[in-house]
Scaffold this motif. Structure first.
Motif, PDB file in Angstrom:
ATOM      1  N   GLU A  91      85.551  36.775  25.031  1.00 54.25           N
ATOM      2  CA  GLU A  91      84.617  36.690  24.191  1.00 54.25           C
ATOM      3  C   GLU A  91      84.638  35.547  23.335  1.00 54.25           C
ATOM      4  O   GLU A  91      83.591  34.962  23.089  1.00 54.25           O
ATOM      5  CB  GLU A  91      84.551  37.968  23.249  1.00 54.25           C
ATOM      6  N   CYS A 106      85.496  32.680  24.226  1.00 53.80           N
ATOM      7  CA  CYS A 106      84.795  31.694  25.252  1.00 53.80           C
ATOM      8  C   CYS A 106      83.186  31.733  25.214  1.00 53.80           C
ATOM      9  O   CYS A 106      82.568  30.615  25.018  1.00 53.80           O
ATOM     10  CB  CYS A 106      85.204  31.819  26.898  1.00 53.80           C
ATOM     11  N   ARG A 107      82.792  32.891  25.375  1.00 53.63           N
ATOM     12  CA  ARG A 107      81.498  33.110  25.198  1.00 53.63           C
ATOM     13  C   ARG A 107      80.737  32.881  23.974  1.00 53.63           C
ATOM     14  O   ARG A 107      79.678  32.108  24.085  1.00 53.63           O
ATOM     15  CB  ARG A 107      81.127  34.522  25.574  1.00 53.63           C
ATOM     16  N   GLY A 112      78.528  30.354  28.492  1.00 53.25           N
ATOM     17  CA  GLY A 112      79.392  31.325  28.132  1.00 53.25           C
ATOM     18  C   GLY A 112      79.999  32.373  28.931  1.00 53.25           C
ATOM     19  O   GLY A 112      81.128  32.738  29.092  1.00 53.25           O
ATOM     20  N   ASP A 113      78.978  33.069  29.796  1.00 55.30           N
ATOM     21  CA  ASP A 113      79.353  34.073  30.659  1.00 55.30           C
ATOM     22  C   ASP A 113      80.335  33.601  31.848  1.00 55.30           C
ATOM     23  O   ASP A 113      81.245  34.385  32.255  1.00 55.30           O
ATOM     24  CB  ASP A 113      77.903  34.831  31.388  1.00 55.30           C
ATOM     25  N   ALA A 153      83.602  33.069  30.055  1.00 55.87           N
ATOM     26  CA  ALA A 153      84.247  34.208  29.816  1.00 55.87           C
ATOM     27  C   ALA A 153      84.802  34.830  31.284  1.00 55.87           C
ATOM     28  O   ALA A 153      86.008  35.423  31.323  1.00 55.87           O
ATOM     29  CB  ALA A 153      83.459  35.064  29.170  1.00 55.87           C
TER      30      ALA A 153
END
Length: 244
Positions: free
Chosen positions: A115, A117-118, A213-214, A217
């Motif tokens: 999260e 990272c996202r 982001g996804d 993650a």
């Protein structure tokens, strides 16, 4: 002089706190147990009351003990311990490889870092991008030296946390940093960082810089799972189960 055959560092209060802390986390002093009196501790460790009080203050700050004038000083349940405290984690591992602890560290990483990272992919500044890239470049440059690559790896993960610009993430990140250091330390004897792990770090950096982001993650989740498998293979331990 502290009476012990073990090697301890720091001032006398730190040394005595470490000796008592190890006795607590190893189970020698169980939750609910009452510690010896100050006078008894002075005699056992060959130090002054001031030193004993300093040591007990340190252990109190870590959530290991509580003291009252009537009941004396007693050991608190493990649920009250400051679980991210670096000393406490070190003492627990020194007491014997704790596979349940390793599993819990893995779980907190899986909950937190993907999260981060996202969020970082949404909020990172150009300066954050540069810091993440620099940490990755350092990992690549010193990948054959485990101690150096571990510090660069730690910087990489912390740069991502700081790039969230979320004060709660950043505060929690400082706690998770201890968990990361423990996890990385379990693999310090490897000859270097494998190609696939370095590539995954590079992919995470690319995804964050590009705002994906996804994807960042997802790759971070995969990286953490790989780290856990490497640790299990290293120590030869099955993943423990906990009661429901």
């Amino acid at each position: 002089m502290v009476k012990t055959g073990g090697k301890v560092m720091g001032n006398l209060g730190t040394q005595v706190a470490a000796l008592l802390g190890r006795r607590i986390v190893s189970g020698e002093l169980e939750p609910g147990a009452t510690l010896p009196t100050e006078a008894e501790l002075c005699d056992r460790y060959g130090v002054s009351r001031t030193t004993i009080r300093d040591a007990l203050k340190r252990l109190h700050g870590k959530g290991l003990i509580v003291g009252t004038a009537r009941a004396g000083t007693r050991v608190l349940p493990t649920s009250r311990w400051s679980q991210f405290d670096a000393d406490l984690l070190t003492w627990r591992l020194e007491a014997g490889l704790d596979t349940a602890l390793i599993q819990e560290l893995h779980e907190i990483r899986q909950c937190f870092e993907p999260e981060a990272c996202r969020v970082a992919a949404r909020h990172a500044s150009p300066e954050d991008h540069a810091r993440i890239r620099a940490a990755f470049d350092e990992m690549a440059a010193c990948r054959e030296t485990s101690s150096l690559v571990m510090e660069a790896d730690l910087e990489f993960h912390m740069a991502i946390v700081d790039a969230t610009h979320n004060r709660f993430f950043i505060t929690l990140g400082q706690a998770v940093k201890t968990a990361l250091r423990v996890s990385f330390g379990l693999l310090r004897d490897r000859p270097g960082l494998p190609d696939n792990e370095l590539a995954m770090h590079g992919d995470i950096a690319d995804c964050i810089v590009e705002g994906r982001g996804d994807d960042a993650a997802r790759t971070m989740r995969d990286l953490i799972s790989l780290a856990r498998r490497n640790i299990d293979a290293r120590i030869g331990a099955p993943t423990p189960s906990r009661p429901a």
